[in-house]
Design a protein around this motif. Structure first.
Motif, PDB file in Angstrom:
ATOM      1  N   LEU A 102       0.830  -1.207   0.000  1.00  0.00           N
ATOM      2  CA  LEU A 102       0.000   0.000   0.000  1.00  0.00           C
ATOM      3  C   LEU A 102       0.864   1.256   0.000  1.00  0.00           C
ATOM      4  CD1 LEU A 102      -2.765  -1.171   2.491  1.00  0.00           C
ATOM      5  CD2 LEU A 102      -3.047  -0.756   0.048  1.00  0.00           C
ATOM      6  N   GLN A 103       1.992   1.204   0.690  1.00  0.00           N
ATOM      7  CA  GLN A 103       2.900   2.350   0.680  1.00  0.00           C
ATOM      8  C   GLN A 103       3.505   2.560  -0.705  1.00  0.00           C
ATOM      9  OE1 GLN A 103       3.401   4.561   3.002  1.00  0.00           O
ATOM     10  NE2 GLN A 103       5.005   5.677   1.883  1.00  0.00           N
ATOM     11  N   SER A 109       1.452   6.399  -7.316  1.00  0.00           N
ATOM     12  CA  SER A 109       0.283   7.109  -7.857  1.00  0.00           C
ATOM     13  C   SER A 109       0.189   8.533  -7.351  1.00  0.00           C
ATOM     14  CB  SER A 109      -0.998   6.348  -7.479  1.00  0.00           C
ATOM     15  OG  SER A 109      -1.126   6.247  -6.061  1.00  0.00           O
ATOM     16  N   ALA A 110       1.288   9.090  -6.857  1.00  0.00           N
ATOM     17  CA  ALA A 110       1.280  10.472  -6.371  1.00  0.00           C
ATOM     18  C   ALA A 110       1.115  11.438  -7.537  1.00  0.00           C
ATOM     19  CB  ALA A 110       2.564  10.759  -5.588  1.00  0.00           C
ATOM     20  N   GLU A 111       0.920  12.697  -7.187  1.00  0.00           N
ATOM     21  CA  GLU A 111       0.727  13.734  -8.198  1.00  0.00           C
ATOM     22  C   GLU A 111       1.974  13.850  -9.066  1.00  0.00           C
ATOM     23  OE1 GLU A 111      -1.784  16.791  -9.776  1.00  0.00           O
ATOM     24  OE2 GLU A 111      -2.201  15.555  -8.018  1.00  0.00           O
ATOM     25  N   GLY A 112       1.774  13.874 -10.386  1.00  0.00           N
ATOM     26  CA  GLY A 112       2.874  13.995 -11.316  1.00  0.00           C
ATOM     27  C   GLY A 112       3.451  12.675 -11.794  1.00  0.00           C
ATOM     28  N   ARG A 113       3.052  11.558 -11.187  1.00  0.00           N
ATOM     29  CA  ARG A 113       3.523  10.250 -11.626  1.00  0.00           C
ATOM     30  C   ARG A 113       2.697   9.784 -12.836  1.00  0.00           C
ATOM     31  NH1 ARG A 113       7.109   7.378  -8.420  1.00  0.00           N
ATOM     32  NH2 ARG A 113       8.284   8.896  -7.180  1.00  0.00           N
ATOM     33  N   PRO A 114       3.282   8.951 -13.716  1.00  0.00           N
ATOM     34  CA  PRO A 114       2.565   8.569 -14.952  1.00  0.00           C
ATOM     35  C   PRO A 114       1.432   7.568 -14.734  1.00  0.00           C
ATOM     36  CG  PRO A 114       4.699   7.481 -14.844  1.00  0.00           C
ATOM     37  CD  PRO A 114       4.666   8.441 -13.698  1.00  0.00           C
ATOM     38  N   LEU A 198      -5.887 -12.987  -1.998  1.00  0.00           N
ATOM     39  CA  LEU A 198      -5.585 -12.514  -3.349  1.00  0.00           C
ATOM     40  C   LEU A 198      -5.624 -10.993  -3.359  1.00  0.00           C
ATOM     41  CD1 LEU A 198      -5.147 -12.823  -6.394  1.00  0.00           C
ATOM     42  CD2 LEU A 198      -7.609 -13.175  -6.645  1.00  0.00           C
ATOM     43  N   VAL A 199      -4.497 -10.386  -3.697  1.00  0.00           N
ATOM     44  CA  VAL A 199      -4.374  -8.928  -3.767  1.00  0.00           C
ATOM     45  C   VAL A 199      -4.072  -8.550  -5.215  1.00  0.00           C
ATOM     46  CG1 VAL A 199      -3.180  -6.886  -2.898  1.00  0.00           C
ATOM     47  CG2 VAL A 199      -3.509  -8.865  -1.401  1.00  0.00           C
ATOM     48  N   LYS A 200      -4.909  -7.673  -5.781  1.00  0.00           N
ATOM     49  CA  LYS A 200      -4.729  -7.214  -7.158  1.00  0.00           C
ATOM     50  C   LYS A 200      -4.293  -5.754  -7.159  1.00  0.00           C
ATOM     51  CE  LYS A 200      -8.161 -10.263  -9.321  1.00  0.00           C
ATOM     52  NZ  LYS A 200      -9.390 -10.303 -10.153  1.00  0.00           N
ATOM     53  N   VAL A 201      -3.275  -5.469  -7.939  1.00  0.00           N
ATOM     54  CA  VAL A 201      -2.777  -4.101  -8.101  1.00  0.00           C
ATOM     55  C   VAL A 201      -3.056  -3.683  -9.539  1.00  0.00           C
ATOM     56  CG1 VAL A 201      -0.784  -2.575  -7.971  1.00  0.00           C
ATOM     57  CG2 VAL A 201      -0.997  -4.479  -6.372  1.00  0.00           C
ATOM     58  N   GLY A 202      -4.023  -2.787  -9.719  1.00  0.00           N
ATOM     59  CA  GLY A 202      -4.381  -2.295 -11.043  1.00  0.00           C
ATOM     60  C   GLY A 202      -3.716  -0.958 -11.321  1.00  0.00           C
ATOM     61  N   GLN A 203      -3.248  -0.777 -12.557  1.00  0.00           N
ATOM     62  CA  GLN A 203      -2.567   0.453 -12.950  1.00  0.00           C
ATOM     63  C   GLN A 203      -3.177   0.974 -14.244  1.00  0.00           C
ATOM     64  OE1 GLN A 203       1.866   0.289 -12.455  1.00  0.00           O
ATOM     65  NE2 GLN A 203       1.494  -1.902 -12.273  1.00  0.00           N
ATOM     66  N   ARG A 204      -3.325   2.287 -14.306  1.00  0.00           N
ATOM     67  CA  ARG A 204      -3.815   2.956 -15.516  1.00  0.00           C
ATOM     68  C   ARG A 204      -2.915   4.147 -15.814  1.00  0.00           C
ATOM     69  NH1 ARG A 204     -10.478   3.122 -15.223  1.00  0.00           N
ATOM     70  NH2 ARG A 204     -10.772   0.865 -15.074  1.00  0.00           N
ATOM     71  N   GLU A 205      -2.486   4.199 -17.046  1.00  0.00           N
ATOM     72  CA  GLU A 205      -1.605   5.287 -17.459  1.00  0.00           C
ATOM     73  C   GLU A 205      -2.420   6.555 -17.655  1.00  0.00           C
ATOM     74  OE1 GLU A 205       2.297   5.612 -20.367  1.00  0.00           O
ATOM     75  OE2 GLU A 205       0.599   4.375 -20.962  1.00  0.00           O
ATOM     76  N   ARG A 206      -1.893   7.651 -17.145  1.00  0.00           N
ATOM     77  CA  ARG A 206      -2.641   8.913 -17.186  1.00  0.00           C
ATOM     78  C   ARG A 206      -2.533   9.630 -18.518  1.00  0.00           C
ATOM     79  NH1 ARG A 206      -0.736  10.878 -11.115  1.00  0.00           N
ATOM     80  NH2 ARG A 206      -2.240   9.596  -9.958  1.00  0.00           N
ATOM     81  N   LEU A 207      -1.497   9.352 -19.276  1.00  0.00           N
ATOM     82  CA  LEU A 207      -1.302   9.979 -20.580  1.00  0.00           C
ATOM     83  C   LEU A 207      -1.319   8.910 -21.665  1.00  0.00           C
ATOM     84  CD1 LEU A 207       1.563  12.490 -19.649  1.00  0.00           C
ATOM     85  CD2 LEU A 207      -0.898  12.944 -19.746  1.00  0.00           C
TER      86      LEU A 207
END
Length: 539
Positions: A102-103, A109-114, A198-207
């Motif tokens: 979680l950390q 996913s902080a501000e400015g990260r892709p 079961l832990v899922k980590v989903g990622q979405r690109e901002r650009l």
């Protein structure tokens, strides 16, 4: 081992270094069985040592869209649940991994990260070959499925979105109480099922290009193999022990089949191995923590666990990144006003110059269809033939008045139906082409025979038509011809025979524009001076 047991019984396991250990050979006490692994943790090792040394390094792979698994394996009472869960004073692998994960997601996913990251959790147990949802115990037995990409999934399994460790504790602690446990001679709280977090980590690109990734983390606390003679299981405990030992036996078969390279891996023989298909020989970074009992009376269980772990170390996994693109995130297509309007409105909106040219709709339809499906045209890796089929199908749908979305935005099931329709149309077109070729071949063969038949008909002398009782046939059309032309044609058609003094007329009725009575009057006027004899028609 407690102090009383240590004083009366020496351990049968001794660590050599940080990666190897040895066990006394029960057949020959002068010899030892040596095992080498990636890491060996002795009795003085802490929960922090195990987590930092073996588990923490694989968490980074989840942020790359890859899968990871951590399994605790060993005989009953060896401390698997303590290793995975721990206690408030000594937290185990699960709470430490969730806290760090979680950390990491908050930092990435902080501000400015892709990337924008999200974490969800599910908790289940496999009890007597039944998959039970610990977050929703009333859901009953769940089925394990496999999608078209080979990913293992459980439809209907509850997923909870978590953003902090307090959210995790809020869902996990009540769910842990739903797990089936029981007392045996060796353990007062023996796990009677295999627990899987079961832990899922989903990622979405901002650009752009708006990629998506998903990484899964399996944290598995396996139930221990049991010897019913030592555990004293009876009744329901005996049945639970049989189901546990059967699933662990299939787990060993899967490992042996993978090491031997057999064509069939028995994943489906057990719900546990079916769920661990990604972890064993699949696409996950897998770690097996083998908990062993150092007491001499558990010698057989210890050697069995070490042998299984040594064989599992030979299994090769092939991790890869689970990445995809968002179809709706592609650049929108700008359509003109005429394309946004329907076919009748577009015809009304057409200018006078375009109206005067009179371009057929069949030529305008492909252009509009190709502009509507420009999303498909941007896919350079698509087969041109397939792209043309999709364009043709879209034109067909447009001609039928379909106002639906482009094919890329249609649901998967409908898109598959459309693709199947395209294939059927292609097969029908191929059949029609073959039939057309056959007909063309027949026509060419017939044309090759026709000149020969014409030559034969010209070479064969045709019999003269009989003059007796000739009846004039009705002609298709009546044409008025000059009298001089009629006389010339009649003279060219009359032949005088030397013998018999008979005069015959060939095809007098076939002269255009002359009826039967006109022929008779013409003969009377021009043939009165000839020798008497029978003539055609009544006198």
């Amino acid at each position: 081992m407690d102090e009383a047991t240590r004083a009366n019984e020496a351990p049968c396991v001794r660590g050599i270094d940080s990666c190897s250990l040895e066990v006394a050979n029960w057949r020959k006490y002068q010899e030892t069985l040596k095992y080498q692994f990636d890491a060996f943790y002795g009795e003085k090792s802490t929960q922090q040592d195990i987590y930092v040394g073996s588990v923490q390094p694989i968490l980074r792979h989840l942020l790359e869209g890859q899968n990871a698994s951590v399994l605790a394996y060993g005989p009953t009472g060896a401390g698997k649940t303590h290793t995975m869960l721990g206690s408030p004073e000594q937290p185990g692998v699960i709470p430490r991994a969730l806290m760090d994960l979680l950390q990491l997601t908050r930092e990435e996913s902080a501000e400015g990260r892709p990337w924008d990251l999200s974490v969800t959790m599910s908790y289940l147990e496999i009890y007597q070959e039944k998959v039970l949802d610990l977050l929703d115990p009333a859901s009953g037995d769940l089925a394990i499925r496999e999608d078209c990409r080979g990913n293992i999934l459980i439809p209907g399994l509850t997923e909870k979105h978590i953003t902090s460790f307090s959210d995790f504790e809020q869902h996990f602690l009540p769910a842990s109480k739903n797990r089936v446990v029981g007392a045996t001679r060796l353990n007062q709280r023996s796990s009677r099922s295999h627990a899987v977090l079961l832990v899922k980590v989903g990622q979405r690109e901002r650009l752009a290009p708006f990629r998506q990734r998903e990484g899964k983390l399996y944290l598995i606390d396996l139930a221990g193999s049991e010897d019913n003679r030592r555990t004293g299981n009876q009744g329901i405990r005996l049945k639970e022990s049989g189901a546990i030992n059967t699933s662990l036996f299939v787990l060993g078969k899967v490992v042996d089949a993978l090491n031997q390279g057999l064509p069939r891996i028995p994943y489906r023989d057990s719900k546990l191995t079916r769920l661990l298909q990604d972890s064993l020989g699949g696409s996950a970074h897998s770690i097996i923590i083998a908990n062993i009992a150092p007491e001499r009376r558990f010698y057989q269980d210890t050697v069995s666990a070490l042998n299984f772990t040594a064989r599992s170390r030979e299994v090769i996994n092939r991790p890869f990144t689970n990445e995809s693109l968002q179809p709706h995130a592609l650049a929108p297509v700008k359509l003109s006003q005429k394309e946004l309007l329907g076919p009748p409105e577009a015809k009304k909106a057409k200018g006078p110059e375009e109206e005067s040219t009179g371009s057929p709709e069949s030529l305008a339809a492909p252009a509009s269809a190709s502009q509507k499906l420009s999303l498909l045209q941007k896919l350079s890796n698509m087969d041109p033939a397939m792209l043309e089929n999709l364009l043709s199908l879209d034109r067909l749908l447009g001609s039928q008045g379909s106002q639906g979305t482009p094919l890329l935005n249609t649901p998967k099931r409908e898109r598959m139906v459309l693709m199947k329709t395209v294939e059927e149309k292609d097969l029908e077109i191929e059949r029609l082409k073959m039939k057309q070729k056959e007909l063309e071949a027949k026509v060419l063969a017939q044309e090759a025979l026709d000149p020969k038949e014409k030559e034969n008909t010209l070479a064969t002398p045709q019999p003269l038509p009989s003059c007796t009782g000739t009846v004039a046939k009705p002609l298709k059309r009546a044409v008025v011809m000059p009298l001089q032309l009629i006389q010339k044609q009649a003279e060219s058609k009359i032949h005088i025979l030397k013998k018999g003094h008979k005069r015959k007329v060939e095809d007098l009725e076939q002269v255009e524009g002359i009826s039967g009575k006109q022929v008779e009057s013409f003969l009377k006027a021009n043939l009165l001076g000839l020798a008497a004899g029978p003539h055609c028609g009544p006198s």
